[in-house]
Motif scaffolding. Structure first.
Motif, mmCIF file in Angstrom:
data_model
loop_
_atom_site.group_PDB
_atom_site.id
_atom_site.type_symbol
_atom_site.label_atom_id
_atom_site.label_comp_id
_atom_site.label_asym_id
_atom_site.label_seq_id
_atom_site.Cartn_x
_atom_site.Cartn_y
_atom_site.Cartn_z
ATOM 1 N N MET A 70 -13.128 -110.446 18.066
ATOM 2 C CA MET A 70 -11.939 -109.594 18.141
ATOM 3 C C MET A 70 -10.838 -110.307 18.929
ATOM 4 S SD MET A 70 -11.793 -105.677 19.260
ATOM 5 C CE MET A 70 -10.254 -104.843 19.526
ATOM 6 N N SER A 71 -9.628 -109.992 18.603
ATOM 7 C CA SER A 71 -8.561 -110.571 19.414
ATOM 8 C C SER A 71 -7.746 -109.445 20.042
ATOM 9 C CB SER A 71 -7.695 -111.482 18.559
ATOM 10 O OG SER A 71 -7.284 -110.750 17.434
ATOM 11 N N LEU A 72 -6.894 -109.834 20.961
ATOM 12 C CA LEU A 72 -6.191 -108.843 21.771
ATOM 13 C C LEU A 72 -5.235 -107.984 20.938
ATOM 14 C CD1 LEU A 72 -5.449 -107.704 24.563
ATOM 15 C CD2 LEU A 72 -3.910 -109.640 24.873
ATOM 16 N N VAL A 73 -5.370 -106.676 21.147
ATOM 17 C CA VAL A 73 -4.495 -105.710 20.494
ATOM 18 C C VAL A 73 -3.868 -104.874 21.600
ATOM 19 C CG1 VAL A 73 -4.509 -103.625 19.048
ATOM 20 C CG2 VAL A 73 -5.877 -105.601 18.383
ATOM 21 N N ILE A 74 -2.540 -104.711 21.575
ATOM 22 C CA ILE A 74 -1.936 -103.883 22.612
ATOM 23 C C ILE A 74 -0.963 -102.874 22.009
ATOM 24 C CG2 ILE A 74 -2.206 -105.412 24.598
ATOM 25 C CD1 ILE A 74 0.376 -106.597 24.248
ATOM 26 N N TYR A 75 -0.859 -101.753 22.704
ATOM 27 C CA TYR A 75 0.065 -100.710 22.272
ATOM 28 C C TYR A 75 1.458 -101.109 22.729
ATOM 29 C CZ TYR A 75 2.212 -96.131 21.621
ATOM 30 O OH TYR A 75 3.027 -95.100 21.236
ATOM 31 N N ASN A 76 2.371 -101.211 21.758
ATOM 32 C CA ASN A 76 3.728 -101.635 22.052
ATOM 33 C C ASN A 76 4.640 -100.405 22.036
ATOM 34 O OD1 ASN A 76 6.162 -102.923 22.268
ATOM 35 N ND2 ASN A 76 5.837 -104.341 20.550
ATOM 36 N N THR A 77 5.222 -100.080 23.178
ATOM 37 C CA THR A 77 6.093 -98.897 23.233
ATOM 38 C C THR A 77 7.268 -99.038 22.261
ATOM 39 O OG1 THR A 77 5.509 -98.686 25.560
ATOM 40 C CG2 THR A 77 7.356 -97.365 24.823
ATOM 41 N N LEU A 78 7.689 -100.271 21.992
ATOM 42 C CA LEU A 78 8.809 -100.477 21.059
ATOM 43 C C LEU A 78 8.496 -99.929 19.675
ATOM 44 C CD1 LEU A 78 10.379 -104.065 21.350
ATOM 45 C CD2 LEU A 78 11.611 -101.890 21.350
#
Ligand code: AMP
Ligand code: ZN
Length: 488
Positions: free
Chosen positions: A1-9
């Motif tokens: 798995m690779s990094l997934v982040i929640y983007n407020t944009l």
């Protein structure tokens, strides 16, 4: 798995694709220092510290900037109140903040700029904005012209009338548009100030972060973070300033915001007076328990602060350190992933920093250590051996990424702030008897709960209760007629 982040944009989880994989750049807004910081202010520090640790594992070079705001009207008011110079006040409180954050296990950022060291860059940035038609001077002030930026408001997604409604509260005669915001303001002779092309004055808050991130990370960078309350106006205005001055479509590619730390359902804040400082809590609880509490909820969710929560975190660490202590004489055998694990603490964190799942995994690892019968795992239904040395290396490596379990267990158990494990009292709502010895009645109640857990085949919970009683010096013995107990 690779990094997934929640983007407020985008309001979506996105795969993290760095602008330059050879050099990842991260900026997080730090506190305004005029007093000890509260435990809510520590939430972004600890959450983004986990992100920093994770990024450092994956990328060859990461630059992390976390600023300190050391010029602000609240600071000026406090300095006058205390009869202390601004420099002395911000040095004292800024140093205390850094030391408290270090004690919470936050790695030192690569740069920790203080705003007053960057006033020259702020003035330059304001000049660039004026030259490009994005700002104007009026009455000793300089204002950012919001109508000069057609897509202003993309981050907060606030409609224009809401922007104006918010700004109208302090509508000033020198503003061309009610949504315009201050980049520079004049200082009276008695107030802190710097010479500038617009007279002696001081910077607005938002321009500080545009100047410091621009100077230390560049005109565009990867991740910008802070608490939810900063989305508007602070981050919206940072974006407006940096994009307009530097002429790029992007200031930061990903915007991450932590949820609030609440107390009795309300946001902890200096202004509401419902705060507890990190400094005072560090006198009462081991720093690591405070850190674990801050990581016990997902960073975007609200987290309710309670003393019971801290006591629970302390009891969790007791158990994890018991597992580490029992491996004292075992040599660690490096292993990336145990065959019985689906994923690792690192893969949990790669899913938008899922710290609750990562902590549950630490529990599961401790479970294997504390219950030798479990040392055989199952992989595709075939038994596999798990060697204690492998468990040791997984526990310690996983703890490192979360920033816990890094001290000698002896040091942990000798910490006077650790006191007795109180989870039993908590569950019985008897927190006022914290230091008392666990009573016979309480033990019987715990055994009853354990029996229920066993009947429900929830063996992890049953084991946890047994371990906790053991920590209180109570030994359980399961026999044909049920469970008996004795004090050890
Ligand atoms: P401040 O000194 O108010 O600018 O806050 C410094 C940092 O702490 C910012 O990232 C804020 O968003 C964050 N912060 C302030 N209060 C809380 C809270 N109750 N919970 C979580 N984060 C907070
Ligand atoms: Zn900022």
């Amino acid at each position: 798995m690779s990094l997934v982040i929640y983007n407020t944009l985008s309001r979506e989880k996105e795969p993290f694709v760095p602008l330059d994989p050879a050099h990842v750049r991260l900026y997080v807004c730090g506190p305004t220092v005029y007093d000890y910081v509260h435990i809510g202010n520590a939430r972004p520090v600890v959450a983004f510290d986990v992100l920093y640790r994770l990024l450092k594992r994956r990328y060859p070079r990461v630059t992390y900037v976390r600023n300190i705001t050391d010029i602000d009207d609240k600071i000026m008011a406090r300095a006058t109140e205390c009869g202390e110079s601004i420099d002395a006040l911000t040095k004292r409180t800024g140093d205390a903040y850094q030391s408290d954050m270090r004690r919470l296990g936050a790695l030192a950022p690569d740069h920790e700029p203080r705003a007053t060291e960057y006033v020259g860059q702020m003035i330059e940035l304001i000049q660039q904005l004026i030259a490009k038609g994005h700002a104007y001077a009026a009455d000793g002030h300089v204002l950012f012209s919001v109508p000069s930026m057609p897509d202003y408001g993309r981050l907060s997604r606030k409609p224009r009338d809401e922007l104006i409604a918010g700004a109208r509260v302090e509508v000033a005669p020198y503003k061309k548009d009610p949504a315009d915001f201050v980049l520079w303001k004049p200082s009276a002779a008695t107030q802190a100030g710097w010479p500038s092309p617009w007279g002696r004055g001081r910077p607005g808050w938002h321009i500080e972060c545009s100047a410091m991130s621009g100077a230390l990370l560049g005109e565009t960078f990867d991740i910008h973070g802070g608490g939810l309350d900063l989305i508007f106006p602070h981050h919206e205005n940072e974006i407006a300033q940096s994009r307009s001055a530097f002429g790029h479509a992007t200031m930061a590619k990903y915007w991450m915001h932590n949820g609030f730390l609440n107390i009795s359902g309300e946001k902890m804040s200096k202004s509401l007076g419902n705060f507890l400082t990190v400094h005072e809590l560090l006198d009462q609880y081991p720093a690591e328990a405070i850190r674990l509490l801050l990581l016990s909820a997902h960073y975007r969710q609200p987290l309710d602060f309670t003393h019971e929560g801290l006591q629970q975190a302390r009891a969790t660490l007791d158990r994890l350190y018991r597992a580490v202590a029992s491996l004292k004489d075992v040599a660690a055998e490096p292993v990336e992933q145990l065959r019985i694990e689906q994923g690792t603490v690192e893969t949990d964190l790669e899913d938008d920093l899922n710290t609750p799942l990562a902590i549950a995994r630490l529990h599961a690892l401790a479970d294997y250590v504390l219950n030798p019968t479990k040392l055989v795992g199952y992989d595709d239904r075939k038994p596999v051996e798990i060697r204690p040395g492998q468990l040791k290396s997984r526990l310690l490596a996983s703890g490192y990424t979360l920033g816990v379990l890094q001290q000698d267990p002896d040091v942990w158990f000798k910490d006077p702030r650790r006191a007795v494990s109180v989870s039993i009292h908590e569950r019985l709502n008897a927190t006022d008897t914290l230091d008392a010895q666990v009573s016979d009645l309480e033990i019987e109640a715990e055994i009853a709960k354990r029996n229920e857990a066993r009947e429900a085949k929830n063996f992890a919970e049953a084991d946890r209760i047994r371990d906790e009683l053991k920590a209180q010096g109570v030994i359980l013995e399961d026999g044909p007629k049920g469970t008996t107990w004795k004090r050890g």
